[in-house]
Design an enzyme around this catalytic site. Structure first.
Site: not given
Ligand SMILES: Cc1ncc(COP(=O)(O)O)c(C=O)c1O
Length: 331
Positions: A84, A181, A214
């Site tokens: 990612r 991200k 989300e």
């Molecule tokens: C905006 C956002 N959505 C979802 C997630 C969940 O991702 P992960 O399961 O990789 O921590 C994160 C965290 O990284 C995030 O910053």
């Protein structure tokens, strides 16, 4: 009329180091180790964990990051997080500071130097220092930074009693930015602050089509009245590594008969509100039940069996699964 002013000191190196140490002394967070490509190595003195103010990640948000978990001395699911990270670099037009394998090696070595067995590893890629312009400065070298720290923690009641969320009044990021991200988390920060100010635990973004997005740094999912685990599509939200893994692990719950199926699809808000369970998923929170959304109960308003079972499966995967990387600690 003359105003009294106190003179501002012109500082030397020793004074700056003393000020940086004093600053860290006032902060409760324990940063265990920090790698910086700009420093060319690892430091364990938190006062030295710095980056130049003119790195474009600082003043323009031209940087990306990711966070992986550290569990009982092993790194969990690092390759999914690195995939990612590299996708985010591509969307942000950042040049990799070194090959992926080298980044992986640096992360493992920084954890080893930290001596820390549990917590989190956050790493960043920046477009580098050299100007206050927008585009990267001429000759700017992209930066790579790794921080080992105790990780984010949440109240125990989130797991025992469940959390409360609200629909945020802040707009969701356009898809390209939501799937990247990057260090531009202003909407996410504002959403969480808004929720706390309203006396609830977090917010939820809804997209322009009325579909669930989300939460601030976590994904959300639902269990429908007929027992299907439903997760929003990953084309307009971050592809959470926890969600992707949980969707795989959930197949075991289908086999056991606790779930009727697993679906990744657009979820209209009104369908979501009729869910039996609502879940929060992320590397730091793992899986937690949401029991109230916009002051209305989800299902019977109590944590449900799927949230509990998925948390158990995920915790087991984090301790004994095949996605763990050993760390060569010196002792
Ligand atoms: C905006 C956002 N959505 C979802 C997630 C969940 O991702 P992960 O399961 O990789 O921590 C994160 C965290 O990284 C995030 O910053």
């Amino acid at each position: 009329m003359s105003a009294t002013t106190s003179p501002i000191s012109l500082l030397d190196t020793d004074q700056i180091l003393a000020a940086l140490r004093a600053l860290r002394g006032r902060q409760p967070v324990k940063y265990a180790a920090f790698y910086s490509s700009q420093l060319g190595g690892i430091v364990t003195d938190p006062a030295l964990m710095v980056i130049p103010f003119d790195d474009h990640m600082v003043h323009r948000g031209h940087g990306i990051f990711d966070t992986a978990g550290l569990v009982a001395g092993r790194i969990y699911d690092l390759d999914a997080h690195l995939d990612r990270f590299i996708r985010s670099a591509g969307h942000s037009k950042l040049t990799l500071p070194c090959p992926r394998e080298r980044m992986r090696e640096i992360i493992v070595q920084t954890v080893a130097a930290s001596g820390q067995r549990d917590g989190a590893i956050r790493y960043w890629m920046s477009s580098g220092p050299g100007s206050l312009e927008l585009s990267p400065a001429a000759g700017a070298e992209p930066g790579f930074f790794v921080m080992v720290f105790p990780g984010l923690s949440y109240p125990e009641r989130w797991y025992t009693d469940g959390l409360k969320v609200m629909t945020t009044t802040y707009p969701i990021k356009p898809s390209l930015y939501a799937i990247t991200k990057s260090t531009n988390y202003l909407p996410n920060v504002l959403m969480q602050m808004e929720a706390k100010a309203a006396g609830v635990d977090n917010g939820v973004f809804i997209d322009a089509n009325g579909h669930v997005g989300e939460s601030s740094n976590m994904n959300v999912a639902f269990v429908t009245a007929d027992g299907v685990l439903r997760h929003p599509k990953f084309d307009h939200i971050l592809a959470g590594c926890t969600s992707l893994r949980a969707l795989e692990l959930a197949q075991a719950l289908v086999t056991q008969g606790l779930l009727a199926g697993v679906e990744v699809c657009d979820i209209p808000v009104n369908d979501a509100r009729a869910a039996r369970e609502m879940l929060l998923l992320g590397s730091s929170v793992k899986v937690a039940p949401i029991v109230e959304w916009d002051r209305q109960p989800i299902g019977d308003g109590k944590p449900g069996p799927v949230a509990r079972a998925l948390l158990r499966l995920l915790e087991e995967d984090m301790r004994t699964g095949d996605r763990l990387i050993p760390v060569p600690y010196s002792a």
